[in-house]
Motif scaffolding. Structure first.
Motif, PDB file in Angstrom:
ATOM      1  N   GLN A 108       1.258  -1.157  -0.024  1.00  0.00           N
ATOM      2  CA  GLN A 108      -0.021  -0.045   0.057  1.00  0.00           C
ATOM      3  C   GLN A 108       0.746   1.317   0.286  1.00  0.00           C
ATOM      4  N   LEU A 148      -1.421  -1.442  -9.534  1.00  0.00           N
ATOM      5  CA  LEU A 148      -2.461  -0.433  -9.465  1.00  0.00           C
ATOM      6  C   LEU A 148      -3.479  -1.412  -8.238  1.00  0.00           C
ATOM      7  N   LEU A 149      -3.496  -2.852  -8.560  1.00  0.00           N
ATOM      8  CA  LEU A 149      -4.862  -3.640  -7.622  1.00  0.00           C
ATOM      9  C   LEU A 149      -4.202  -4.610  -6.904  1.00  0.00           C
ATOM     10  N   SER A 155      -7.423  -1.315  -4.006  1.00  0.00           N
ATOM     11  CA  SER A 155      -5.774  -0.379  -4.593  1.00  0.00           C
ATOM     12  C   SER A 155      -5.321  -0.620  -3.522  1.00  0.00           C
ATOM     13  N   LYS A 156      -3.976  -0.434  -4.094  1.00  0.00           N
ATOM     14  CA  LYS A 156      -2.626  -0.209  -3.680  1.00  0.00           C
ATOM     15  C   LYS A 156      -2.741   1.217  -3.269  1.00  0.00           C
ATOM     16  N   LEU A 157      -2.982   2.040  -3.623  1.00  0.00           N
ATOM     17  CA  LEU A 157      -3.085   3.430  -3.525  1.00  0.00           C
ATOM     18  C   LEU A 157      -4.507   4.050  -2.443  1.00  0.00           C
ATOM     19  N   THR A 176       2.841   2.415 -11.427  1.00  0.00           N
ATOM     20  CA  THR A 176       1.683   0.848 -11.585  1.00  0.00           C
ATOM     21  C   THR A 176       0.969   0.607 -13.057  1.00  0.00           C
ATOM     22  N   SER A 203      -9.748   6.758 -10.720  1.00  0.00           N
ATOM     23  CA  SER A 203     -10.494   6.948  -9.528  1.00  0.00           C
ATOM     24  C   SER A 203     -11.779   6.204  -8.868  1.00  0.00           C
ATOM     25  N   THR A 206      -9.728   3.543  -7.478  1.00  0.00           N
ATOM     26  CA  THR A 206      -9.179   3.308  -6.683  1.00  0.00           C
ATOM     27  C   THR A 206     -10.114   3.734  -4.853  1.00  0.00           C
TER      28      THR A 206
END
Length: 213
Positions: A108, A148-149, A155-157, A176, A203, A206
């Motif tokens: 994360q 990214l996922l 989501s890793k963000l 990503t 958006s 995430t």
């Protein structure tokens, strides 16, 4: 469906952002691919925390030297002028602010730059944070290379990391498979999206309010 690039393409994208003359550490796992994507003719000096400066790309088949490995125990090459030194000296370089860039993986990354990349809290998790914490706080810039996922679609963000932290406010930029994002006090900023991806789509993936860089 959103556009994704593969890890070798992502490694090349990261390599393009590393300035000539930089001293760089590549973390264990996917970040090591960056070594194979550095632009020809540019001098970028790779450091590995097990005690080597001037690391080269992955060796060709049949050209492996068992004495030349990176911190992930993968075989590497040594460029002309490479140096070998004690583990303590290597960590002195990391902690002393002598590295321009490090590239790390992540579970994360929070929008303020917090990094969690060593434990998910699972019973079989890695027992200690290791050298990642030294790199995270010692390098002048911290680039993260990650999907990214997660495989489960999370989501890793994130707004705030739920996993144990490696470093606080340390990440500069996240690369990503969907796009490139800068951290900032008021949220992630989109530096680049790949293919036909839009800010609205990312958006939604995430769950974050993303802004243009």
């Amino acid at each position: 469906m959103t556009t994704r690039i593969d890890r070798n393409q992502l490694a090349a994208r990261i390599a393009a952002d590393i300035p000539e003359g930089a001293y760089v550490n590549l973390g264990i796992g996917a970040p090591t691919l960056v070594a194979n994507a550095l632009p020809e003719g540019q001098e970028i000096i790779l450091h590995t925390e097990n005690g080597m400066l001037g690391m080269g790309a992955k060796p060709a088949e049949g050209q492996i030297d068992p004495d030349l490995i990176n911190a992930g125990k993968q075989p590497v090459t040594a460029l002309p002028g490479a140096a070998y030194f004690h583990h303590a000296d290597s960590f002195g370089m990391m902690r002393g602010g002598h590295l321009d860039v490090c590239v790390l993986g992540a579970f994360q990354v929070a929008q303020n730059g917090d990094l969690a990349n060593w434990s998910t809290g699972a019973p079989d998790a890695i027992p200690a944070v290791g050298g990642a914490m030294d790199l995270a706080i010692g390098a002048k810039q911290v680039f993260v290379m990650t999907d990214l996922l997660t495989k489960q679609g999370a989501s890793k963000l994130v707004e705030t990391c739920a996993y144990p932290l490696t470093g606080v406010g340390c990440v500069t930029r996240v690369y990503t498979d969907h796009g490139v994002f800068d951290t900032s006090p008021d949220g992630f900023r989109v530096r680049e999206l790949f293919g036909d991806n839009t800010i609205a789509e990312i958006s939604e993936l995430t769950g974050l309010s993303l802004k243009e860089a």
